[in-house]
Scaffold this active site. Structure first.
Site, short mmCIF file in Angstrom:
data_model
loop_
_atom_site.label_atom_id
_atom_site.label_comp_id
_atom_site.label_asym_id
_atom_site.label_seq_id
_atom_site.Cartn_x
_atom_site.Cartn_y
_atom_site.Cartn_z
N LEU A 156 0.79 -1.09 0.04
CA LEU A 156 0.04 0.10 -0.12
C LEU A 156 0.89 1.33 0.00
O LEU A 156 1.97 1.21 0.62
CB LEU A 156 -0.83 0.08 1.33
CG LEU A 156 -2.04 -1.07 1.35
CD1 LEU A 156 -2.70 -0.81 2.69
CD2 LEU A 156 -2.86 -1.16 0.31
N ASP A 157 0.46 2.45 -0.64
CA ASP A 157 1.42 3.33 -0.52
C ASP A 157 1.39 3.91 0.98
O ASP A 157 0.56 3.63 1.78
CB ASP A 157 0.39 4.53 -1.35
CG ASP A 157 0.55 4.51 -2.70
OD1 ASP A 157 1.29 3.64 -3.43
OD2 ASP A 157 -0.27 4.80 -3.30
N LYS A 158 2.38 4.82 1.27
CA LYS A 158 2.61 5.20 2.40
C LYS A 158 1.39 5.94 3.12
O LYS A 158 1.39 5.58 4.25
CB LYS A 158 3.95 6.05 2.37
CG LYS A 158 4.16 6.58 3.79
CD LYS A 158 5.54 7.43 3.75
CE LYS A 158 5.90 8.04 5.26
NZ LYS A 158 6.99 9.05 5.03
#
Length: 337
Positions: A156-158
């Site tokens: 997942l993106d940060k």
């Protein structure tokens, strides 16, 4: 990264440690051959596989334009090769709290908080999910899937929150990787977006790859990249019915490309609220006020559902995560418009 590319990256660590970009000048006589072969010939400390990997990461440009194809013909000009310094080979275990939804001897499912990167990388040396998992799982996780990203089978993106699964054994890692490769995973995301799509539901397709204009961004490409498919449904609209100012959109992933939902929704003219990369302009004033009042400081995107068949036991598993506070507050504020 393939095994050959990984080996090439490791072979080039001494060169990369300097962090200094390389400049390569290609004249008319040297032009015309494949780009990766030509650059490797002019930069003997970099293997052809390493060149290919750097192009895929958007780290090579010619006369200021980022290049995207290793197989393109080399044109005359000045090439800048941005060789990043190597990340630590083995992340350290760090005592970071985790919201564990499920755990057995084979895998662990967590509800990742926004602001936590999945694994160490440039600019994020530690305090990642990998560091937390190494502390929580101990030796059972170390080395699974590679020492740099142990246990990781998806990302997942940060600044995207929500449900993630990680492997604790080689058997689970192989099984989960196969499920993701076959798109045999139920993944549902909730996005709060600017405006609303004209069609209440639909499927978004296209090839996603590095933008030729900004290596930090992904884009829909006419050629190259990888096929991406997102199925969406508008669950709720906010503001006037004839011209909604925002919407809650459920996005079900068929593929999992970098920034896929963010790129696809932006292509509809409905970027995710709070997205600093694909936002393409501010939302209407009432929406801006709602974002500020909710304290949202990241893209309003949440991995709400993750379902799969346990790769070892065969049990059907499904996990749900409610909207985190910032997105729940934003939805409540949008409802008041």
């Amino acid at each position: 990264m393939s095994g050959a590319q990984q080996s090439a990256a490791e072979d080039d660590d001494e060169l990369a440690a300097s962090g200094a970009p390389l400049t390569v000048a290609i004249d008319d006589q040297a032009a015309g051959e494949r780009l990766d072969r030509t650059l490797a010939g002019h930069a003997p400390d970099l293997s052809r596989a390493r060149i290919q990997a750097l192009i895929a990461e958007g780290r090579i440009s010619r006369d200021g334009v980022t290049l995207t194809s290793a197989s393109a013909r080399a044109a005359p000009g000045v090439y800048l090769i941005d060789v990043p310094p190597p990340a630590p080979a083995e992340p350290e275990a760090q005592a970071i709290p985790l919201a564990v939804l499920f755990e057995d001897a084979h895998l662990i499912v967590v509800d990742k908080a926004a602001g936590m990167a999945v694994h160490p990388g440039p600019g994020v040396p530690d305090r990642t999910l990998v560091n937390a998992l190494l502390h929580h799982c101990g030796a059972s996780l170390a080395g699974v899937g590679g020492v740099a990203r142990p246990g990781i089978v998806h990302r997942l993106d940060k600044d995207t929150s929500g449900v993630m699964v990680a492997a604790k054994t080689d058997a689970a890692h192989a099984g989960l990787s196969a499920l993701f490769a076959a798109h045999d995973i139920d993944r549902l995301y909730v996005a709060l977006a600017r405006g609303a799509p004209a069609a209440r539901k639909g499927s978004l397709t296209g090839r996603i790859g590095r933008s030729a204009h900004d290596r930090k961004k992904m884009a829909l490409l006419k050629s190259g990249g990888r096929e991406a498919v997102t199925h969406y449904a508008v669950e709720r609209q906010f503001g006037p019915d004839e011209r909604p100012l925002a919407a809650r959109i459920a996005c079900r992933l068929e593929t999992g490309r970098t920034h896929q939902i963010r790129v696809h929704l932006a292509s509809l003219g409905c970027p995710v609220l709070g997205d600093p990369v694909y936002g393409s302009g501010p939302p209407a004033a009432p929406v801006r006020e709602a974002v500020a009042a909710a304290g949202l400081t990241r893209q309003a995107l949440h991995a709400a559902v993750l379902g799969f068949v346990h790769p070892v036991t065969g049990a059907s598993l499904r996990f749900e995560s409610p909207l985190p506070d910032d997105m729940a507050k934003l939805e409540a504020k949008l409802s008041e418009m």
